[in-house]
Design an enzyme around this catalytic site. Structure first.
Site, PDB file in Angstrom:
ATOM      1  N   PRO A   1      -1.208  -0.088  11.867  1.00  0.00           N
ATOM      2  CA  PRO A   1      -2.050  -1.198  11.423  1.00  0.00           C
ATOM      3  C   PRO A   1      -2.784  -1.885  12.573  1.00  0.00           C
ATOM      4  O   PRO A   1      -3.961  -2.247  12.428  1.00  0.00           O
ATOM      5  CB  PRO A   1      -1.053  -2.150  10.746  1.00  0.00           C
TER       6      PRO A   1
ATOM      7  N   ASN B   1      -1.963   9.103   0.404  1.00  0.00           N
ATOM      8  CA  ASN B   1      -2.226   8.328  -0.800  1.00  0.00           C
ATOM      9  C   ASN B   1      -1.464   7.009  -0.880  1.00  0.00           C
ATOM     10  O   ASN B   1      -1.910   6.080  -1.546  1.00  0.00           O
ATOM     11  CB  ASN B   1      -1.886   9.160  -2.039  1.00  0.00           C
TER      12      ASN B   1
ATOM     13  N   TYR C   1       1.865  13.454  -6.878  1.00  0.00           N
ATOM     14  CA  TYR C   1       0.464  13.017  -6.777  1.00  0.00           C
ATOM     15  C   TYR C   1       0.257  11.672  -7.473  1.00  0.00           C
ATOM     16  O   TYR C   1      -0.198  10.693  -6.874  1.00  0.00           O
ATOM     17  CB  TYR C   1      -0.481  14.068  -7.353  1.00  0.00           C
TER      18      TYR C   1
ATOM     19  N   LYS D   1      -0.427   7.994  -5.662  1.00  0.00           N
ATOM     20  CA  LYS D   1      -1.659   7.250  -5.955  1.00  0.00           C
ATOM     21  C   LYS D   1      -1.329   5.868  -6.514  1.00  0.00           C
ATOM     22  O   LYS D   1      -1.988   4.876  -6.182  1.00  0.00           O
ATOM     23  CB  LYS D   1      -2.527   8.029  -6.938  1.00  0.00           C
TER      24      LYS D   1
END
Length: 331
Positions: free
Chosen positions: A52, A85, A135, A139
């Site tokens: 970050p 993701n 997946y 997400k």
């Protein structure tokens, strides 16, 4: 207006970037996993690896008024999916809070976050999320990071994109590639073997997705935290395949492997997906402008130039195409 597009060389990112280039008084800084631009100039950003603090320094240099995050992975192992993701959006939000807390963030999510739909119904943004597989789960984690960030942010939950440049990692691009390999075959023995095509999916033109992203990044005032971006209609995948085969002039047979090894297990478990797009109309004045026929025509006319399905900020990688449908999309 300075708009930073992450994942600009991926399937959706390329179209988003192209739409933004048509806006007056808009500056689009170069950014990618490696040095970009003339003479290697540009911002190096890797959401899967940057800390970050490091990303915050880069964003402070870019000084964006808005960020559109198109970066994402549609394939790979669970670690890769989580890094891109889930971790990626979380790191991006943390860095934006340090470097550009007033910048608007538009993040591209996925309808796969909802999981199985109820046949005959359209899912709204307030529906429960029950993703199947890594997946959809990763997400969804990315969406949670964005909506809980405290930033001026919106997540666009995109259906199954189709249209020019569709990559072979998704069903439409994969079928188009197979049809090009077959040519205009008409012999009785010519056959295209695919997985189970009985599921229903909500297909949306990639150019309409790009237009939604541009509307979201330029809209005045705060937006709802999540907006569905889809075609608003459930289409049987079998119908899409036959429409594309007709467009290609394919005269052979199309056979489906409906056995336990045919297609994607996730697709079999998610037989219906359809999004209610009313909120996007109300918040952005957005509705799809391309029909599925027009999207498939553009895909076929594109000539098979689709790129890969993983882009953590600006680098494409292509995975093996499948005949599955749940999660066959980018980002």
């Amino acid at each position: 207006m300075r708009i930073l597009v992450l994942g600009r060389t991926g399937y959706l990112g390329r179209h988003v970037f192209a739409h933004l280039r048509g806006l007056p008084d808009t500056h689009l800084p170069e950014a990618g996993r490696s040095s970009t631009g003339a003479g290697g100039a540009g911002l190096r950003i890797d959401l899967a690896a940057d800390s970050p603090d490091r990303l915050a320094k880069t964003l402070a240099e870019a000084a964006p008024d808005a960020v559109i995050n198109c970066a994402g992975a549609t394939g790979g192992d669970a670690v890769t999916l989580a890094e891109v993701n889930a971790r990626g959006p979380a790191v991006l939000c943390a860095a934006l809070r340090q470097a550009a807390p007033r910048a608007r963030l538009v993040h591209l999510g996925s309808a796969a976050e909802y999981g199985p739909g109820e046949p005959g119904t359209k899912v709204t943004e307030t529906a429960a999320t029950r993703p199947l597989g890594a997946y959809g789960a990763t997400k969804l984690a990315g969406t949670v990071a964005v909506t809980a960030s405290g930033l001026d942010a919106v997540v666009l939950r995109v259906g199954n994109p189709v249209g020019p440049g569709a990559p072979p990692t998704g069903l439409p691009g994969r079928v188009a590639a197979l049809l090009r390999e077959a040519g205009a075959a008409t012999g009785a023995g010519t056959m295209l073997r695919l997985g189970d095509l009985s599921a229903y999916r909500d297909f949306v033109d990639v150019r309409d997705v790009a237009r939604a992203a541009v509307l979201a990044v330029t809209a005045a005032g705060l937006l709802p935290p999540v907006l569905n971006i889809g075609g608003g209609e459930a289409v049987r995948v079998r119908d899409l395949v036959h429409m594309l085969a007709h467009r290609a002039g394919f005269g052979g047979r199309i056979e489906e492997d409906t056995g336990p090894t045919g297609g994607s297990g996730r697709s079999a478990a998610v037989s219906w997906q359809c999004s209610d797009i009313t909120a996007a109309d109300e918040a952005l004045g957005w509705r799809p402008s391309y029909t599925l026929e027009e999207s498939l025509a553009a895909l076929w006319a594109d000539g098979g130039t689709g790129a890969g399905g993983t882009d953590t900020t600006g680098k494409d990688t292509t995975g093996k195409g499948t005949t599955g449908t749940e999660g066959d999309r980018s980002p």
